[in-house]
Enzyme design. Structure first.
Site, PDB file in Angstrom:
ATOM      1  N   LYS A   1      77.726  31.177   8.462  1.00 48.37           N
ATOM      2  CA  LYS A   1      77.939  30.759   7.079  1.00 48.37           C
ATOM      3  C   LYS A   1      76.996  29.619   6.715  1.00 48.37           C
ATOM      4  CE  LYS A   1      82.063  30.991   5.577  1.00 48.37           C
ATOM      5  NZ  LYS A   1      83.512  30.779   5.457  1.00 48.37           N
TER       6      LYS A   1
ATOM      7  N   ARG B   1      85.269  24.643   5.456  1.00 48.92           N
ATOM      8  CA  ARG B   1      85.317  26.042   5.890  1.00 48.92           C
ATOM      9  C   ARG B   1      84.717  26.195   7.288  1.00 48.92           C
ATOM     10  NH1 ARG B   1      85.665  30.043   1.731  1.00 48.92           N
ATOM     11  NH2 ARG B   1      85.926  29.134  -0.330  1.00 48.92           N
TER      12      ARG B   1
ATOM     13  N   GLY C   1      88.670  35.681   8.504  1.00 45.33           N
ATOM     14  CA  GLY C   1      90.058  35.265   8.434  1.00 45.33           C
ATOM     15  C   GLY C   1      90.644  34.732   9.716  1.00 45.33           C
TER      16      GLY C   1
ATOM     17  N   MET D   1      89.692  32.026  11.530  1.00 46.84           N
ATOM     18  CA  MET D   1      89.739  30.567  11.629  1.00 46.84           C
ATOM     19  C   MET D   1      90.110  29.980  10.272  1.00 46.84           C
ATOM     20  SD  MET D   1      86.636  29.816  14.277  1.00 46.84           S
ATOM     21  CE  MET D   1      85.439  30.739  13.314  1.00 46.84           C
TER      22      MET D   1
ATOM     23  N   ARG E   1      76.127  37.137   3.953  1.00 42.57           N
ATOM     24  CA  ARG E   1      75.922  37.498   5.356  1.00 42.57           C
ATOM     25  C   ARG E   1      75.577  38.972   5.393  1.00 42.57           C
ATOM     26  NH1 ARG E   1      82.329  36.621   6.617  1.00 42.57           N
ATOM     27  NH2 ARG E   1      83.112  38.306   5.321  1.00 42.57           N
TER      28      ARG E   1
ATOM     29  N   HIS F   1      91.606  41.421   3.370  1.00 40.36           N
ATOM     30  CA  HIS F   1      91.613  41.127   4.808  1.00 40.36           C
ATOM     31  C   HIS F   1      91.764  42.403   5.621  1.00 40.36           C
ATOM     32  CE1 HIS F   1      93.671  40.147   8.648  1.00 40.36           C
ATOM     33  NE2 HIS F   1      92.833  39.135   8.649  1.00 40.36           N
TER      34      HIS F   1
ATOM     35  N   ARG G   1      82.845  67.904  40.185  1.00 36.86           N
ATOM     36  CA  ARG G   1      83.878  67.524  41.160  1.00 36.86           C
ATOM     37  C   ARG G   1      84.535  68.793  41.709  1.00 36.86           C
ATOM     38  NH1 ARG G   1      85.152  63.368  36.473  1.00 36.86           N
ATOM     39  NH2 ARG G   1      84.689  65.319  35.427  1.00 36.86           N
TER      40      ARG G   1
ATOM     41  N   ARG H   1      79.367  67.364  43.902  1.00 43.04           N
ATOM     42  CA  ARG H   1      79.968  66.473  44.904  1.00 43.04           C
ATOM     43  C   ARG H   1      80.906  67.269  45.789  1.00 43.04           C
ATOM     44  NH1 ARG H   1      83.746  61.736  42.790  1.00 43.04           N
ATOM     45  NH2 ARG H   1      85.218  63.459  42.568  1.00 43.04           N
TER      46      ARG H   1
ATOM     47  N   GLU I   1      79.354  54.370  46.651  1.00 42.22           N
ATOM     48  CA  GLU I   1      80.632  53.936  46.081  1.00 42.22           C
ATOM     49  C   GLU I   1      81.406  53.026  47.018  1.00 42.22           C
ATOM     50  OE1 GLU I   1      83.133  57.395  45.443  1.00 42.22           O
ATOM     51  OE2 GLU I   1      82.044  58.496  46.976  1.00 42.22           O
TER      52      GLU I   1
ATOM     53  N   SER J   1      73.613  58.484  43.783  1.00 41.68           N
ATOM     54  CA  SER J   1      74.351  58.451  42.528  1.00 41.68           C
ATOM     55  C   SER J   1      75.458  57.419  42.691  1.00 41.68           C
ATOM     56  CB  SER J   1      74.944  59.819  42.194  1.00 41.68           C
ATOM     57  OG  SER J   1      75.641  59.756  40.969  1.00 41.68           O
TER      58      SER J   1
ATOM     59  N   GLY K   1      78.775  55.817  42.262  1.00 33.10           N
ATOM     60  CA  GLY K   1      80.146  56.087  41.827  1.00 33.10           C
ATOM     61  C   GLY K   1      80.800  54.769  41.460  1.00 33.10           C
ATOM     62  N   THR K   2      80.553  54.321  40.242  1.00 31.64           N
ATOM     63  CA  THR K   2      80.953  52.960  39.868  1.00 31.64           C
ATOM     64  C   THR K   2      82.458  52.785  39.727  1.00 31.64           C
ATOM     65  OG1 THR K   2      80.464  53.549  37.570  1.00 31.64           O
ATOM     66  CG2 THR K   2      78.757  52.355  38.793  1.00 31.64           C
ATOM     67  N   ASN K   3      83.219  53.870  39.570  1.00 28.06           N
ATOM     68  CA  ASN K   3      84.674  53.723  39.519  1.00 28.06           C
ATOM     69  C   ASN K   3      85.187  53.217  40.870  1.00 28.06           C
ATOM     70  OD1 ASN K   3      84.453  54.798  36.975  1.00 28.06           O
ATOM     71  ND2 ASN K   3      85.208  56.820  37.537  1.00 28.06           N
ATOM     72  N   ASP K   4      84.805  53.911  41.956  1.00 25.17           N
ATOM     73  CA  ASP K   4      85.226  53.475  43.285  1.00 25.17           C
ATOM     74  C   ASP K   4      84.543  52.183  43.702  1.00 25.17           C
ATOM     75  OD1 ASP K   4      87.243  54.962  44.637  1.00 25.17           O
ATOM     76  OD2 ASP K   4      85.944  56.711  44.606  1.00 25.17           O
TER      77      ASP K   4
ATOM     78  N   CYS L   1      77.250  58.178  38.128  1.00 21.46           N
ATOM     79  CA  CYS L   1      78.139  59.247  37.676  1.00 21.46           C
ATOM     80  C   CYS L   1      79.547  58.762  37.365  1.00 21.46           C
ATOM     81  CB  CYS L   1      78.202  60.380  38.704  1.00 21.46           C
ATOM     82  SG  CYS L   1      78.806  59.873  40.326  1.00 21.46           S
TER      83      CYS L   1
ATOM     84  N   TYR M   1      68.837  58.198  35.575  1.00 18.89           N
ATOM     85  CA  TYR M   1      69.733  58.880  34.643  1.00 18.89           C
ATOM     86  C   TYR M   1      71.124  58.261  34.700  1.00 18.89           C
ATOM     87  CZ  TYR M   1      71.762  61.393  38.655  1.00 18.89           C
ATOM     88  OH  TYR M   1      72.386  61.705  39.837  1.00 18.89           O
TER      89      TYR M   1
END
Length: 922
Positions: free
Chosen positions: A29, A98, A107, A109, A363, A479, A602, A657, A787, A806, A808-811, A874, A894
């Site tokens: 602002k 303000r 809204g 703050m 803005r 709002h 899978r 896999r 993983e 590859s 395995g970011t979940n595990d 993956c 990838y």
């Protein structure tokens, strides 16, 4: 002033000293007020207290050294420029205080208006308004009569009651509803429902009532010293940075918690001086659709927050032309100038004080997902931005919103009300009337629609929990509308046919009563409200991705914009985008959505349904012959599955896999099976088969199955299991090749933690591949999932036996953090988010510092050992916008994600490429 500030840190800037590039320091602002000032636009004079002052105050609990003196210096300069003193009894200067953080938090703050009013200056304000000068004579240029004096008196006391109300609630935590109850009582006594019908005498009495409420809750009288009012208001704005609703909003919008807010002190201009005054909000384009035109709301004889609060229904901005054509024409000229200057949709707040236009804020405006794409395309056509900038201005979260379904309407569904389509989308759910109830039902898995007369910042929890928001008051700039657009929530505002009874938990519309728990459907595009659950159909954007809408032939401007920007993203991106798909149907859909292969197929999903019995036979096998019989029965089924997938993905890589989860997942639960066997034995039934199954389940029971016998461990412990799967994959590929196809199979070994595990599986797999392919030209790659943290830390060794990684970011996230997603997300994640330990769930967006570092280490060490190593991801992080940018930075080849997230990943991969190129050029 300059010498004073050079002696210490500079915490206060006059508007003329800043510009729009100083948002970190002056907040959005303040930076934009400075920019408009320097453009020569009509901005009320004032100054900005920096975010650094807020940070220092929040860190120590006290204002930093020198801040008070700097405020005094800038206030004196403001008074000199205006020819008035703050709170002067005869000719008072009043200011607004303000908030204004770097990122817009509508809204969330605090704001305090009319600072400087007290029991004496309220009379001076009345004299200002009536045209009577401080000496008591009549201003001959304007002339006054009793009606003018009465209107001026009303205005002054209305302004004073607003100050006490805002100050009490904001600065001293007086319950806001107590002021509302007193106002309602005053209107009832007057026999009216309209604030404007209260005259000066009524409002003077209301001020006295407000002062008593203030004293009751604070133990002191309302402060009469103007500088004390100013200092307390500034501190309240600082402290509002950590208000519960502000913290929640930052978490929702992923705004850093350490930025702090600036404070803007601005000379008051008044829109509540009569019918020739007013206040409004305008957009240079429609923030809902992106269409060009004149959009906004105006409210005559109103001040400050009245428009966005939705207290009175506004009129469309176009009506201002009839009310005040000179101001209207000036406003349109300023809007065009601002859009050309900012090269974007601008959101503008303005006030007209007796025919004089003042700009209070501008803005880059929040917009819906559809408007973001349409406006970006329009600005390219107008030559204001290029396609790189257009791609930068949209994001994957917005694209995902455009893929949500829309209502499929027929004669059975007729709207019962129509409001303003404030934020598009199709939403249905159970009606709730309070934020708390919305949160409660959503936690139980219910879909809800939050219904309010108007929302306020305290409703944020419920707005987040709800599928959509429906209000009976307000417009496109209320709002509810502004916050819903920012969150991507469906919203219909200003549906004034609804008679809402919050205490009674019901509303009446078209002669029907709708109670809490009843289902309604709302269309945020048309503004229509329906009773019951309206069925949905695919959005136009999904139909485009499915190939059912040709962008060259359709008149749909959104589809055309999406097509154009997606094409540019594909041309720019370096990351390929694959899909996670286990069936030919999923593979075909993902390919239509732009997938360039399968990054995760899978195989365990192929063992469900009717095939579960074959898995049971494999588990129960006591001899090699029994095991071979079970595997032989599974082989043709698996092969047929892979043939279907290879055909759908012909010419593209397919990473399969090998079976990963623990085998006990394919068996009945231990407790249930034990009970069944016991009951059957009691009945004297033959339970030999069930007892054998129970014994097998007991043998395989694990306390921590996700850390037990699964993945590569299964393949090494159960002879022939992996061999059967490898044979099915390769035979399917050969069959497709012999039919003229170009299959590209990649075999992925899961849960490897040591190179020796992979070497053992690979040796067996290579023998089968050589036997089945026999020089037919089918190339099969063998790689592994990374993983397990140890695999990431020994990636250099593992790369010697792997042709691809590859992630395995979940595990990897589960094991890196040491908690199970299934167990902890409902147990304590909410508390970690509340405490700020997590800004967002690490299962939703990659933990760059921890899990991300493991990915970076494995990528670097793997490539060092094998430069041609192919790298992908993956886990579902592959479709998360923030995570895609990280994977681009790390240098993966990838990402892979579920079919519906493929377009999102494509878009974000393109954005990552242009942003990296931009930072490199800088």
């Amino acid at each position: 002033m300059a010498s004073q500030e050079t002696a210490g840190h500079k915490y206060v800037y006059d508007f003329a000293e800043g510009n729009k590039e100083l948002k970190d320091l002056l907040g959005g602002k303040g930076a934009n007020l400075a920019e408009m000032t320097n453009l020569g636009l009509p901005v009320p004079p004032g100054f900005t207290i920096t975010t650094e002052a807020c940070q220092a105050y929040l860190a120590t609990g006290a204002e930093p050294a020198g801040l008070g003196e700097q405020i005094a210096s800038h206030l004196a300069a403001l008074e000199a420029g205006m020819g008035k003193r703050l709170g002067d009894p005869h000719d008072p200067l009043l200011v607004s205080v303000r908030s204004g953080a770097k990122f817009s938090m509508p809204g969330m703050m605090e704001t305090v208006l009319n600072v400087g009013l007290n029991d004496e200056s309220v009379h001076g304000l009345a004299r200002q308004a009536s045209g009577i000068n401080s000496g008591g004579g009549t201003n001959s240029a304007s002339g006054t009569d009793s009606a003018d004096a009465a209107g001026a008196d009303r205005f002054a006391w209305d302004s004073y009651r607003r100050l006490i109300q805002m100050f009490g609630k904001t600065v001293c935590n007086v319950p806001g509803e107590e002021f509302e109850h007193a106002l309602d009582a005053a209107k009832r006594a007057k026999g009216t429902a309209n604030d404007l019908d209260l005259d000066g005498t009524d409002l003077r009495a209301l001020v006295e009532a407000y002062k008593k409420i203030f004293a009751k809750h604070t133990g002191r009288d309302f402060p009469q010293e103007p500088r004390e009012q100013l200092d307390l208001a500034i501190r309240a704005v600082f402290e509002s940075w950590n208000a519960e609703r502000a913290v929640l909003y930052r978490r929702q919008e992923r705004i850093p918690a350490d930025l702090g807010t600036a404070v803007n002190v601005v000379a008051m201009v008044f829109g509540n001086l009569g019918p020739d005054s007013g206040t409004g909000v305008a957009f240079t384009r429609d923030p809902a659709s992106g269409a060009q035109g004149i959009y906004g709301d105006y409210l005559a004889n109103a001040q400050g927050e009245d428009v966005v609060a939705g207290i009175r229904n506004t009129v469309p901005l176009q009506e201002l032309e009839q009310l005040d054509k000179r101001s209207y024409d000036e406003l349109l000229g300023i809007m065009a100038r601002l859009e050309e200057h900012y090269l974007d949709l601008c959101d503008i707040e303005f006030t007209i004080e007796r025919g004089k236009l003042w700009m209070l804020q501008t803005r880059v405006g929040k917009r819906t997902a559809a408007a973001a794409f349409v406006i970006a395309g329009q600005l390219v056509d107008e030559g204001l931005i290029d396609l790189d900038e257009a791609l930068h201005r949209v994001n994957g979260a917005q694209l995902a919103q455009l893929m949500f379904p829309r209502f499929k309407l027929d004669h059975e569904f007729q709207p019962v009300a129509k409001g303003i389509g404030a934020s598009p989308g199709a939403a249905f759910g159970k009606v709730v009337f309070t934020s708390a109830r919305a949160v409660e039902l959503a936690a139980e898995g219910e879909q809800v629609i939050l219904v309010r007369r108007e929302t306020n910042p305290d409703d944020l929890n419920g707005m987040i929990a709800a599928q959509g928001i429906l209000t009976s008051r307000g417009g496109k700039t209320s709002h509810a509308a502004v916050v819903a657009r920012g969150m991507g929530k469906t919203c219909v505002s200003g549906a004034d046919e609804l008679d809402i009874d919050v205490p009674g938990r019901m509303f009446t519309v078209a002669g029907q009563i709708v109670r809490e728990g009843d289902t309604v459907s709302i269309d945020g595009t048309t503004g229509k409200v329906y009773l019951g659950e309206v069925p949905v159909m695919p959005s136009e954007v999904v139909q485009y991705f499915e190939g059912n809408l040709d962008p060259a032939e359709t008149d749909d401007v959104l589809v055309k914009a999406v097509h154009r920007i997606m094409g540019h993203a594909d041309a720019k991106r370096r990351l390929a985008v694959r899909t996670n798909a286990d069936t030919g149907t999923d593979a075909a859909r993902a390919r239509r959505f732009g997938a360039e292969g399968i990054g995760l197929c899978r195989t365990e999903h192929m063992f469900l349904g009717d095939r579960r019995e074959l898995v049971e036979r494999l588990i129960l096998a006591r001899t090699e012959e029994e095991r071979e019989t079970a595997l032989a029965a599974l082989l043709p089924l698996q092969r047929a599955d892979f043939v279907e997938i290879f055909r759908e993905m012909d010419g593209l890589p397919v990473t399969v896999r090998l079976i990963d989860p623990p085998l006990h997942e394919f068996l009945p639960p231990l407790e249930q099976l034990a009970v069944n066997v016991a009951v059957a034995q009691e009945r004297g039934e033959d339970v030999a088969k069930e007892e054998a199954l129970l014994a097998a389940v007991r043998r395989m029971h694990e306390s921590n199955p996700m850390l037990g016998l699964r993945g590569v461990r299964l393949g090494l412990v159960i002879p022939g299991l992996f061999a059967m799967q490898v044979r099915a994959i390769v035979e399917a590929a050969v069959e497709c090749a012999q039919q003229g196809g170009t299959p590209k199979p990649e075999i992925m070994v899961p849960l490897v933690g040591a190179v020796q595990e992979l070497e053992t599986v690979r040796a067996e797999a290579e023998k089968i591949i050589a036997e089945v392919t026999r020089g037919c030209g089918v190339e099969v790659l063998i790689g592994t999932m990374i993983e397990v943290p140890r695999a990431a830390l020994t990636a250099g060794q593992i790369a010697e036996a792997a042709q691809f990684f590859s992630f395995g970011t979940n595990d990897l996230t589960q094991m890196g953090w040491g908690f199970s997603r299934d167990d902890v997300e409902g147990a304590f994640f909410w508390r970690y988010l509340e405490l700020g330990i997590f800004g967002i769930s690490p299962f939703e967006s990659i933990d760059r510092d921890g899990v991300g570092r493991l990915v970076r280490i494995a990528a670097e060490e793997g490539r060092a050992a094998r430069p041609e190593l192919k790298l992908g991801v993956c886990g579902e992080h592959g479709g998360d916008p923030e995570s895609v940018h990280f994977f681009h930075e790390v240098g993966l080849d990838y990402v892979s994600c579920s079919p519906f997230r493929v377009p999102v990943a494509r878009l974000e991969a393109g954005r990552a490429a242009i942003e990296t190129a931009g930072s490199d050029s800088r």
